[in-house]
Motif scaffolding. Structure first.
Motif: not given
Lengths: 482, 482
Positions: A435-439, A445-454, A456-466
């Motif tokens: 599965i390419p991504f984890l949300a 995250e709920l407080k900031d109104g974001v989701v951390t998008l990970r 799966t391959k690079t293990r890079e994590e980015t906060p994305v506005p909901r």
């Protein structure tokens, strides 16, 4: 005690047999069948718990695992795309027909038809191919012309050889053109279709053998075969791709009462031909078409051109061979012209000329599966794009809510079915299912109104506005061409 | 002569019946069945030519025409997309199973199983649903968890009512989750899936009724039903959506020997409920879920939550109704939890909890077809993009050559199967099959190295250099989103 010892001996032998099969990496279905026999034997001893039911599929049938289904659907896509590219529409008919619909259409093969039990209704049989039901459909609906494809299972109570892709339940992929047209134009398109499909599947070299029923009939006449034996002699000649000439000759003389002189004359013709007279189908520029006088096709209903495609290189041993002679995997497609079949159904015998081709898909699957196995290729069995995850407890409702947002936006998403799953388990699940991504969501995250998008391959994590999550995922998955 | 006169009278009556059916625009299959009876009667007179075969499909089955297939594939796409969106993989199992695999799984419905004739092999039966084969598959392969969908035909020797979408051969579209998980999470996803599919198909209002087998069992206990009668009473209650309470009560008392006092108590419960206690499934925010104590589900194997989706508004008359009471079209989806079924197959009785849902597609087809008919909507049955055409004689080879170029480039193309077709016929064919473009060639085009591309709708004609033809068509068809 003697009987008991005999059973114990059988159990030991059966155990050896299974271990040998496993060592040889035999097909799972074959191993399972032998294991079932072993369990039966053990049950006879009476001191082992008996399984409640024999766990197997009927003889000559098999289940398809998700991985096999992924391969199967890939093959079907190539075939359906080709049929559609040639302008065909599709129909479907029932799995069983009135028994009388099938009666008298298959010649000697009729004994292989599966009948249903007479349970106080009509006499029914499972369909043996898709051609006779198609002819019934054309006659019943008084259709003058149609170009259709039909992909469905057919049934033959034949001797199964599952490692070689010969089953009792198997798929046929049929393309047929019915209608009164100028000679050889639809026939050529059928051969072109066989060529395109085998070429696109990239399973190695193949050749398309072509013959004509009228040429065969002429040959039989010249060889002195009585007219009423044409079809039965034809069905003997058809076995030449599986057995040796001597056996076919024996069958013709001993079983079918043919004059040995006639048989030998036939032998001269069918053995002389086949390998040297290569020719191309001029107009469609297919260079792999070969005229072959030994090609007969077993079924009664062919009236004109007949053809069969054979893959080269794949190993197969002739059924009664003592020395292990290597020959092709056998026919993977075949067909021909059958101008009389619809007329057998039409009330006034009105004929509708037909020509068609049938792709024998099970052998193609077998080869494809073996190829995947050899190449150690990963086959993805799900298309999930995002795993909605959380490491914190009591986030089930939030995970479900986020998942619902993704589903409603058409994104393929999953969640763990545990109320409080561990983060590591979720990571591992995503990696295993590719599965390419984890949300990922949590309190922060709920407080900031974001989701951390990970990733799966690079293990890079980015906060994305909901609010941007759906569009971000769609963009990323599209660029990954999932 | 008396007998002859009786037959002639029957023929007249049968003729009237058929005319009446036709006037009522009855389903073609129904009319065909009556026509077959008429032909049989006529054959008994002996002075009419008998058709060689009765031209019909078996009772309770039907063919699908290209138009019906186009609708069917549209419905399947919505369903498969939903299953994939929820991360399911797919499997396939044989159409028939060992008879013993199906034995003892369906309770009173077992009498509707189709058996195959014993032709010297195993005792086989056609599958009755996809759930029991799935459980057999999970047990046989020792699978601990799987989320799979399976779309395939199942068989029931039931009394068909084809105008209402009730067949003997019909499709089921199943989604199941097997594995040990936290309570109600997979169950909720199944209900969400039913909601998504019915919502996406846009067939009007629907409601999802939910109940629980343990609540039903508790109710039966409170009403004084002996434990060994729970399942059989359950299967009577299940008939409430098709027949009236009085009949269900009669069946429970007369056929199943239930105490009338118990029956009346059951009646109070199942009739009180159903309409007033609306509630939403909190987490997935589905507002159309309704708790309904009269929901029972006929099959034996359910152990927990059960549900059924009902479309509202579609007309259906209760089978024994004298006054034409209007009720829903009946269940279009249903399912529930069945935690014991896999254990019935596993050698050591190892349980694998399961929950699933099955979409009853035939009723959805019937409604969809009726809707298309009413709306007079055109359904395209082929995807052909270009008809390669010529008005000049002796252009067959050139047409084939051009067609081959298009096929090899992946463009969906057709040609007329006539050696020298008329231009008007080709125009009309393209218009009728809604083929967007014609690629016309003649002597002049060949000399100039161009092809005349004609837009079927606007009738606009543009010369396109032969080398640019493929890219031009791809661009135009893409922008037309074909």
């Amino acid at each position: 005690m003697d009987n008991r010892q005999a059973i114990q001996q059988s159990i030991r032998e059966q155990g050896d047999k299974i271990r040998k099969l496993k060592a040889e990496k035999a097909a799972k279905t074959e191993v399972d069948e032998e294991v079932a026999k072993l369990l039966d034997l053990k049950a006879q001893l009476g001191d082992e718990p008996t399984p409640k039911t024999v766990l197997k599929t009927p003889k000559g049938t098999r289940d398809y695992s998700p991985k096999q289904m992924a391969i199967r659907e890939g093959v079907f896509k190539v075939i359906v795309d080709c049929f559609k590219r040639h302008g065909a529409e599709t129909i479907d008919t029932p799995v069983f027909e009135l028994k009388e619909t099938l009666t008298g259409k298959y010649g000697e093969d009729s004994k292989l038809i599966y009948d249903l039990q007479d349970q106080g209704g009509e006499l029914l049989s499972l369909r043996y191919d898709l051609t006779v039901p198609f002819a019934r459909y054309v006659a019943m609906n008084k259709i003058a012309k149609i170009k259709r494809y039909h992909i469905a299972k057919v049934y033959r109570r034949d001797n199964p050889a599952m490692t070689r892709g010969r089953y009792r339940e198997f798929y046929q992929c049929d393309f047929d053109i019915a209608g009164q047209y100028d000679p050889m134009i639809p026939d050529a398109e059928c051969i072109k279709i066989v060529y395109e499909i085998l070429d696109n599947l990239k399973l190695g070299n193949f050749v398309i053998k072509v013959n004509h029923r009228l040429i065969l009939d002429g040959l039989f006449e010249v060889c002195g075969v009585p007219k009423d034996k044409f079809r039965t002699v034809c069905s003997s000649v058809d076995k030449l791709d599986k057995t040796f000439w001597e056996d076919v000759r024996g069958e013709m003389i001993d079983d079918k009462g043919l004059d040995p002189i006639s048989a030998d004359k036939i032998g001269e013709y069918v053995q002389l031909n086949g390998n040297d007279c290569e020719g191309g189908h001029r107009v469609l520029a297919i260079t792999l078409v070969r005229f072959d006088m030994s090609l007969a096709r077993g079924l009664d209903y062919y009236t004109g051109v007949i053809y069969e495609a054979v893959l080269e290189g794949a190993e197969l041993v002739k059924s009664n061979s003592k020395s292990k002679e290597q020959i092709g995997v056998g026919s993977v497609a075949g067909g021909g012209r059958y101008d009389g079949l619809v007329g057998m159904f039409a009330a006034k015998g009105k004929k509708v000329p037909c020509v068609g081709v049938s792709i024998g898909i099970e052998r193609l699957f077998s080869i494809m599966e073996a190829k995947m196995e050899r190449g150690n290729q990963e086959v993805r069995t799900v298309e999930t794009e995002v795993l909605v995850a959380s490491a914190q407890p009591n986030m089930l409702e939030e995970r479900l809510r986020l998942c619902k947002e993704l589903w409603d936006a058409g994104i393929k998403a999953e969640i763990s079915y545990k109320a409080n799953p561990k983060m590591l388990d979720q990571y591992q699940y995503a990696e295993k299912a590719v599965i390419p991504f984890l949300a990922v969501i949590g309190e922060q995250e709920l407080k900031d109104g974001v989701v951390t998008l990970r990733d799966t391959k690079t293990r890079e994590e980015t906060p994305v506005p909901r609010a941007d999550l759906v569009s971000t995922i769609k963009q990323k998955c599209c660029s990954n061409s999932i």
